[in-house]
Scaffold this motif. Structure first.
Motif, PDB file in Angstrom:
ATOM      1  N   ARG A 149       0.894  -1.257  -0.044  1.00 53.56           N
ATOM      2  CA  ARG A 149      -0.124  -0.086   0.078  1.00 53.56           C
ATOM      3  C   ARG A 149       0.803   1.130   0.030  1.00 53.56           C
ATOM      4  N   LEU A 150       2.057   1.392   0.652  1.00 52.21           N
ATOM      5  CA  LEU A 150       2.874   2.271   0.665  1.00 52.21           C
ATOM      6  C   LEU A 150       3.510   2.829  -0.602  1.00 52.21           C
ATOM      7  N   TRP A 151       3.610   1.792  -1.365  1.00 52.63           N
ATOM      8  CA  TRP A 151       4.406   2.325  -2.791  1.00 52.63           C
ATOM      9  C   TRP A 151       3.332   2.951  -3.531  1.00 52.63           C
ATOM     10  N   LEU A 152       1.968   2.754  -3.296  1.00 53.86           N
ATOM     11  CA  LEU A 152       0.835   3.370  -3.947  1.00 53.86           C
ATOM     12  C   LEU A 152       0.331   4.501  -3.552  1.00 53.86           C
ATOM     13  N   SER A 153       0.798   4.737  -2.286  1.00 52.20           N
ATOM     14  CA  SER A 153       0.152   5.852  -1.583  1.00 52.20           C
ATOM     15  C   SER A 153       1.096   7.051  -1.196  1.00 52.20           C
ATOM     16  N   ARG A 154       2.122   6.975  -1.912  1.00 51.58           N
ATOM     17  CA  ARG A 154       3.216   8.082  -1.585  1.00 51.58           C
ATOM     18  C   ARG A 154       2.744   9.340  -1.573  1.00 51.58           C
ATOM     19  N   ALA A 155       1.646   9.673  -2.207  1.00 49.26           N
ATOM     20  CA  ALA A 155       1.135  11.129  -2.148  1.00 49.26           C
ATOM     21  C   ALA A 155       0.765  11.585  -0.886  1.00 49.26           C
ATOM     22  N   ARG A 156       0.349  10.576  -0.166  1.00 49.32           N
ATOM     23  CA  ARG A 156      -0.005  11.030   1.384  1.00 49.32           C
ATOM     24  C   ARG A 156       1.047  11.378   2.248  1.00 49.32           C
ATOM     25  N   PRO A 157       1.034  12.682   2.648  1.00 49.01           N
ATOM     26  CA  PRO A 157       2.148  13.128   3.679  1.00 49.01           C
ATOM     27  C   PRO A 157       2.268  12.622   5.128  1.00 49.01           C
ATOM     28  N   LEU A 158       1.461  11.841   5.364  1.00 53.79           N
ATOM     29  CA  LEU A 158       1.623  11.184   6.901  1.00 53.79           C
ATOM     30  C   LEU A 158       1.502   9.606   6.862  1.00 53.79           C
ATOM     31  N   TRP A 159       2.390   9.182   7.266  1.00 52.95           N
ATOM     32  CA  TRP A 159       2.635   7.581   7.379  1.00 52.95           C
ATOM     33  C   TRP A 159       2.630   7.411   8.803  1.00 52.95           C
ATOM     34  N   ILE A 160       1.835   6.393   9.239  1.00 54.12           N
ATOM     35  CA  ILE A 160       1.859   6.082  10.802  1.00 54.12           C
ATOM     36  C   ILE A 160       1.848   4.402  10.628  1.00 54.12           C
ATOM     37  N   LEU A 161       3.117   3.777  11.377  1.00 51.68           N
ATOM     38  CA  LEU A 161       3.079   2.340  10.813  1.00 51.68           C
ATOM     39  C   LEU A 161       3.645   1.585  12.225  1.00 51.68           C
ATOM     40  N   ASP A 162       2.894   0.661  12.510  1.00 47.72           N
ATOM     41  CA  ASP A 162       3.186  -0.127  13.876  1.00 47.72           C
ATOM     42  C   ASP A 162       3.892  -1.188  13.367  1.00 47.72           C
ATOM     43  N   GLU A 163       5.431  -1.453  13.721  1.00 49.40           N
ATOM     44  CA  GLU A 163       5.974  -2.480  13.595  1.00 49.40           C
ATOM     45  C   GLU A 163       6.062  -3.046  12.078  1.00 49.40           C
ATOM     46  N   PRO A 164       6.662  -1.831  11.176  1.00 47.36           N
ATOM     47  CA  PRO A 164       6.426  -2.275   9.831  1.00 47.36           C
ATOM     48  C   PRO A 164       7.548  -3.428   8.909  1.00 47.36           C
ATOM     49  N   PHE A 165       8.595  -3.534  10.002  1.00 52.99           N
ATOM     50  CA  PHE A 165       9.820  -4.433   9.681  1.00 52.99           C
ATOM     51  C   PHE A 165       9.456  -5.865  10.108  1.00 52.99           C
ATOM     52  N   VAL A 166       8.418  -6.232  11.105  1.00 51.46           N
ATOM     53  CA  VAL A 166       8.203  -7.527  11.317  1.00 51.46           C
ATOM     54  C   VAL A 166       8.064  -8.422  10.443  1.00 51.46           C
ATOM     55  N   ALA A 167       8.742  -9.755  10.440  1.00 48.27           N
ATOM     56  CA  ALA A 167       8.495 -10.547   9.481  1.00 48.27           C
ATOM     57  C   ALA A 167       9.138 -10.766   8.157  1.00 48.27           C
ATOM     58  N   LEU A 168       9.951  -9.336   8.093  1.00 46.23           N
ATOM     59  CA  LEU A 168      10.677  -9.160   6.718  1.00 46.23           C
ATOM     60  C   LEU A 168      12.163  -9.673   6.828  1.00 46.23           C
ATOM     61  N   ASP A 169      12.515 -10.378   5.751  1.00 43.76           N
ATOM     62  CA  ASP A 169      13.963 -10.718   5.389  1.00 43.76           C
ATOM     63  C   ASP A 169      14.782  -9.620   5.321  1.00 43.76           C
ATOM     64  N   ALA A 170      16.101  -9.521   5.338  1.00 42.49           N
ATOM     65  CA  ALA A 170      16.973  -8.549   5.214  1.00 42.49           C
ATOM     66  C   ALA A 170      16.823  -7.574   3.967  1.00 42.49           C
ATOM     67  N   GLU A 171      16.612  -8.342   2.802  1.00 40.18           N
ATOM     68  CA  GLU A 171      16.337  -7.703   1.521  1.00 40.18           C
ATOM     69  C   GLU A 171      15.078  -6.729   1.733  1.00 40.18           C
ATOM     70  N   SER A 172      13.906  -7.285   2.156  1.00 38.12           N
ATOM     71  CA  SER A 172      12.668  -6.436   2.141  1.00 38.12           C
ATOM     72  C   SER A 172      12.894  -5.419   3.229  1.00 38.12           C
ATOM     73  N   THR A 173      13.654  -5.711   4.373  1.00 39.79           N
ATOM     74  CA  THR A 173      13.912  -4.707   5.279  1.00 39.79           C
ATOM     75  C   THR A 173      14.537  -3.497   4.810  1.00 39.79           C
ATOM     76  N   ALA A 174      15.494  -3.821   4.000  1.00 35.02           N
ATOM     77  CA  ALA A 174      16.550  -2.702   3.305  1.00 35.02           C
ATOM     78  C   ALA A 174      15.494  -1.939   2.308  1.00 35.02           C
ATOM     79  N   THR A 175      14.525  -2.824   1.556  1.00 37.92           N
ATOM     80  CA  THR A 175      13.957  -1.961   0.588  1.00 37.92           C
ATOM     81  C   THR A 175      12.939  -1.118   1.025  1.00 37.92           C
ATOM     82  N   LEU A 176      12.228  -1.683   2.278  1.00 39.56           N
ATOM     83  CA  LEU A 176      11.250  -0.921   3.010  1.00 39.56           C
ATOM     84  C   LEU A 176      12.035   0.210   3.578  1.00 39.56           C
TER      85      LEU A 176
END
Length: 212
Positions: A149-176
């Motif tokens: 969702r974040l990649w397609l909502s970049r025009a929205r100025p405020l992002w509030i994210l609760d533990e966005p990196f949970v369950a991600l591997d190293a590559e996905s963590t770096a991308t996020l």
């Protein structure tokens, strides 16, 4: 010094409770454009409750949340039109595919990104499972599907994210982390929690510790 005009999100003396237990009190901050706020604290300190209060999903016992200087409670629709909130859980419907979930979220949120859904899943390594039921996905795949969702909502100025990196591997963590950094670089505001030591915007991140 932060000018009042540059402040996007602010909180004044917030207090929240769970039942009879006070989770936190006297929480105040002013978050300008191009900055991040990292909320930390032990389990049970109220991090998720604070994020929900900032989104207008939980009403604080005391205090006020404001967006661009106006109380959120009085301008809820306008505020939500400029906000993306992703909770700790993926909030995906198991019977739908990741593609269907994302298209529904975009439509309900009024985001114009439906034409880029397939390309986004390709970028995130989810093309092979984009049309499978969510129930068949791994935890990491579920998390990446929700974060799409974040990649397609970049025009929205405020992002509030609760533990966005949970369950991600190293590559996905770096991308996020790169996406979050780009959001802040572009003048957006970010509030997030994480149990990992990830400062997505070095030199532009304030820390708010609950329970200290």
């Amino acid at each position: 010094m932060t000018s009042a005009a540059s402040v996007l999100l602010s909180a004044a003396r917030l207090e929240c409770r769970r039942g009879r237990r006070r989770l936190f009190s006297e929480v105040s901050f002013a978050l300008p454009a191009g900055r991040a706020l990292l909320v930390s604290g032990r389990n049970g300190a109220g991090k998720t409750t604070l994020l929900r209060a900032l989104c207008g999903l939980t009403r604080p016992e005391v205090g006020e949340v404001a967006w661009r200087g106006r109380a959120v409670r009085d301008h809820r629709d306008e505020y939500h039109a400029e906000l993306v909130f992703l909770g700790h859980h993926s909030a995906l419907k198991d019977d739908l595919t990741p593609e269907e979930n994302l298209r529904c979220a975009l439509e309900l949120g009024g985001d114009d990104g439906a034409a880029h859904v397939a390309a986004t899943f390709e970028r995130l390594g989810l093309a092979a499972c984009a049309r499978l039921p969510v129930r068949s996905l791994s935890q990491g795949q579920r998390r990446r599907a929700a974060l799409a969702r974040l990649w397609l909502s970049r025009a929205r100025p405020l992002w509030i994210l609760d533990e966005p990196f949970v369950a991600l591997d190293a590559e996905s963590t770096a991308t996020l982390a790169g996406l979050l950094r780009a959001h802040v670089d572009g003048g957006g505001a970010l509030v997030y929690t994480t149990h990992q030591e990830i400062d997505v915007a070095p030199g532009r991140t304030e820390r708010l510790a609950l329970g200290d």
